[in-house]
Structure formats: structure tokens, C-alpha cells
Scaffold this motif. Structure first.
Motif, PDB file in Angstrom:
ATOM      1  N   ARG A  11       0.853  -1.208   0.080  1.00 47.01           N
ATOM      2  CA  ARG A  11      -0.086   0.017  -0.008  1.00 47.01           C
ATOM      3  C   ARG A  11       0.823   1.245   0.010  1.00 47.01           C
ATOM      4  N   MET A  12       0.489   2.255  -0.681  1.00 42.60           N
ATOM      5  CA  MET A  12       1.305   3.594  -0.658  1.00 42.60           C
ATOM      6  C   MET A  12       0.253   4.700  -0.810  1.00 42.60           C
ATOM      7  N   THR A  13       0.516   5.703  -0.644  1.00 41.72           N
ATOM      8  CA  THR A  13      -0.314   6.900  -0.727  1.00 41.72           C
ATOM      9  C   THR A  13       0.340   7.845  -1.980  1.00 41.72           C
ATOM     10  N   ILE A  14      -0.865   8.117  -2.806  1.00 43.60           N
ATOM     11  CA  ILE A  14      -0.281   9.038  -3.992  1.00 43.60           C
ATOM     12  C   ILE A  14      -0.852  10.404  -3.716  1.00 43.60           C
ATOM     13  N   ALA A  15      -0.301  11.575  -4.219  1.00 47.01           N
ATOM     14  CA  ALA A  15      -0.771  12.768  -4.149  1.00 47.01           C
ATOM     15  C   ALA A  15      -1.362  13.058  -5.327  1.00 47.01           C
ATOM     16  N   PHE A 237      -0.735  -7.618 -22.236  1.00 45.67           N
ATOM     17  CA  PHE A 237      -0.478  -6.045 -21.769  1.00 45.67           C
ATOM     18  C   PHE A 237       0.805  -5.861 -21.339  1.00 45.67           C
ATOM     19  N   PRO A 238       1.706  -4.675 -21.581  1.00 43.77           N
ATOM     20  CA  PRO A 238       3.057  -4.451 -21.264  1.00 43.77           C
ATOM     21  C   PRO A 238       3.015  -4.789 -19.567  1.00 43.77           C
ATOM     22  N   VAL A 239       4.057  -5.452 -19.125  1.00 43.95           N
ATOM     23  CA  VAL A 239       4.383  -5.648 -17.777  1.00 43.95           C
ATOM     24  C   VAL A 239       5.653  -4.729 -17.307  1.00 43.95           C
ATOM     25  N   LEU A 240       5.123  -3.750 -16.543  1.00 42.66           N
ATOM     26  CA  LEU A 240       6.184  -2.908 -16.050  1.00 42.66           C
ATOM     27  C   LEU A 240       6.176  -2.639 -14.685  1.00 42.66           C
ATOM     28  N   GLU A 241       7.050  -1.623 -14.222  1.00 41.36           N
ATOM     29  CA  GLU A 241       6.909  -1.315 -12.762  1.00 41.36           C
ATOM     30  C   GLU A 241       5.509  -0.702 -12.626  1.00 41.36           C
ATOM     31  N   PRO A 242       4.893  -1.112 -11.479  1.00 43.22           N
ATOM     32  CA  PRO A 242       3.465  -0.535 -11.122  1.00 43.22           C
ATOM     33  C   PRO A 242       3.386   1.047 -11.011  1.00 43.22           C
ATOM     34  N   GLU A 243       4.364   1.588  -9.965  1.00 47.04           N
ATOM     35  CA  GLU A 243       4.283   2.812  -9.660  1.00 47.04           C
ATOM     36  C   GLU A 243       4.366   4.015 -10.925  1.00 47.04           C
ATOM     37  N   PRO A 244       5.453   3.782 -11.627  1.00 43.99           N
ATOM     38  CA  PRO A 244       5.598   4.736 -12.884  1.00 43.99           C
ATOM     39  C   PRO A 244       4.569   4.453 -13.715  1.00 43.99           C
ATOM     40  N   MET A 245       3.844   3.208 -13.943  1.00 45.55           N
ATOM     41  CA  MET A 245       2.603   2.865 -14.876  1.00 45.55           C
ATOM     42  C   MET A 245       1.396   3.841 -14.231  1.00 45.55           C
ATOM     43  N   ALA A 247       1.610   6.469 -12.441  1.00 42.89           N
ATOM     44  CA  ALA A 247       1.999   7.751 -12.740  1.00 42.89           C
ATOM     45  C   ALA A 247       1.675   8.344 -14.007  1.00 42.89           C
ATOM     46  N   ARG A 248       2.238   7.307 -15.125  1.00 37.20           N
ATOM     47  CA  ARG A 248       1.945   7.832 -16.366  1.00 37.20           C
ATOM     48  C   ARG A 248       0.491   7.644 -16.821  1.00 37.20           C
TER      49      ARG A 248
END
Ligand code: SF4
Length: 264
Positions: A11-15, A237-245, A247-248
Motif C-alpha cells: 500500500r502506498m499513498t499518492i498525491a 498487456f505490457p508488464v512494467l513497474e506499477p508505480e511509474p505505470m 503515474a503515467r
């Protein structure tokens, strides 16, 4: 389709940046390692819910509370459209249901598809929503024709969503401030619905993004997802790091799917 094993989560918190307002802090679940857009949909749902909650609070302060509530299921008879990632997520949800629940829902899918078939709507639905996604006039005609058949969503159980925590983004984005009776005549000259449009159409954005690239939006009516189960389960589907995905995706959605002045 074989049962999908969920990935370990953190779990993380995004702004979430908002024009003219402080950033909104949103706690989201994200896979702990590389993942696809389908796997980060729970985070996108959390953002959608946070935006809707914020809109609901603002409207309540303005004396125009959202009028939707449990047992009010008219919206679950509309044509619900899903992007490919959401369609695949929905099928995974269906496959993960306990046997009796899954069979009940699958039987409703079949009954609904038979109704569409006998009403002659199937070819048009495929054409309108897979090959001509931007034909808004045709889309409107299809929505009206579908509504007139009054086919309940297969997941609707006693007036409530049977997959509430995992319901699609478009279902989360659907809210009204008008009395529930107004929902019974959503089309035509007597329509008096006041819909709460989300500040960002994340459902629309998810239909035009594959986790890495933006492409022509391709959506499918919810009932037809079952017929597309094999191709959807084979879709890569492309498999990538979830956080930058994530954000993008949010950057893309904010740039191209933001609505002006909500709520008003
Ligand atoms: S998925 Fe749930 S909320 Fe969405 S239309 Fe179906 S029953 Fe209604």
C-alpha cells in the motif's frame, strides 16, 4: 480461462494534483513487483472512488447531495462499456466467484445475450463498440435500444451489485443528484437527470491506455465480455513497474480525459 492468482500487494499513498485545489492524498494498493494495467486497476479504482467521494462532499455542502443508494438499481440496466483491461479484470472476478454465485451470474450472462440476439442488437453492438468507437450518435442509439430491453446486469443481486468492491470504473463514476424516479426515463424529451460527472473520466482513459502506450479506444459492452473471454485472456498487456505505470496513466488521463468545472 484459468483462475488468476493475485499478485502480492503493497500500500502506498499518492498525491493527486488538482487544478485550483490542494493535491488529494489517495491510499492505493499496488502490486509489489512488475505488473500489467489489469493488475493496477485496483489502484485506479481507489483514485476514482476518492474523486467521487470528494465530489459528493462538495455537492452535499452545496445542498445537492447525491441521491443514489442501496436498492436503487436502475443504472444497472444501462449499457455498460468496458475497455479491454477492465473487461479482462471483470472476467477474472467472475472466475474467482464461489461456484454457485459464478453459475448464477453466468446463467444471467447467457439469458442477457439471448435477449440481445433475439432483439437483433448483437451485430450493431459489436460494430458500434469495437470498430467505430467515436461514433457518438450511433453510441447514443445503441444505449437507448439496450435500455429499452431492460436487461439487468448479470452481477446485480437483489438490487445490489454482487461485485461491489470490484465493480468497473464506469459504475463508480455514475451518480445522480436528481430523485431516483428521474432515472427511469433517462432518454428522450422528458429526461430530467442531473448526472455527477467525474473531474477525470478514468474509465475512458483506461480504455485508451495499455499500461505503456496510448491507442485507439476500444470498448466492449459488459454482456459481450463473456463471448470475448478467450481473446481477452490471450491479450498481452505490457508488464512494467506499477508505480511509474500508474503515474503515467494518471498524467495521460489528466491531460486528455479531464472535465471542466466539476461539480457546478
Ligand atoms: S457491475 Fe455492479 S454496479 Fe456495475 S452495472 Fe453491474 S451490478 Fe451495477
Amino acid at each position: 480461462m484459468t483462475t488468476h492468482t493475485p499478485l502480492p500487494q503493497r500500500r502506498m499513498t499518492i498525491a493527486l494534483a488538482r487544478p485550483g485545489a490542494p493535491a488529494l492524498a489517495v491510499p492505493v494498493p499496488l502490486p509489489a513487483g512488475p505488473a500489467s494495467l489489469v493488475d493496477i486497476l485496483p489502484a485506479v479504482r481507489a483514485v476514482t472512488d476518492a474523486l467521487q467521494d470528494e465530489a459528493a462532499r462538495t455537492l452535499a455542502e452545496m445542498g445537492r447531495p447525491i441521491s443514489c443508494g442501496r436498492g436503487c438499481d436502475t443504472c444497472c440496466k444501462h449499457l455498460v462499456m468496458l475497455g479491454e483491461a477492465e473487461a479482462l479484470a471483470l472476467l477474472r472476478t467472475l472466475r474467482a466467484l464461489p461456484d454457485e454465485h459464478r453459475e448464477r451470474v453466468t446463467e444471467r450472462f447467457r439469458a442477457g445475450l439471448e435477449r440481445l440476439e433475439s432483439a437483433g442488437l448483437m451485430p450493431d453492438l459489436y460494430a458500434a463498440f469495437t470498430r467505430q468507437p467515436y461514433d457518438s450518435r450511433r453510441r447514443g442509439e445503441m444505449q437507448t435500444a439496450y435500455w429499452e430491453l431492460a436487461i439487468p446486469c448479470p452481477f446485480l443481486d437483489d438490487g445490489a451489485c454482487g461485485i461491489y468492491a470490484e465493480r468497473p470504473l464506469v459504475c463508480r463514476q455514475y451518480a445522480m443528484t436528481t430523485p431516483p424516479e428521474a432515472c427511469r426515463t433517462p432518454f428522450g424529451p422528458d429526461a430530467a437527470l442531473v448526472k455527477v460527472l467525474p473531474p477525470i473520466d478514468l474509465a475512458g482513459a483506461a480504455a485508451a491506455f495499455d499500461g505503456q502506450w496510448v491507442h485507439a479506444s476500444r470498448v466492449l459492452p459488459l454482456l459481450l465480455c463473456l463471448l470475448r473471454e478467450v481473446p481477452l485472456s490471450q491479450r498481452l498487456f505490457p508488464v512494467l513497474e506499477p508505480e511509474p505505470m500508474l503515474a503515467r496513466f494518471l498524467e495521460f488521463a489528466s491531460e486528455h480525459y479531464a472535465r471542466k468545472a466539476q461539480p457546478s
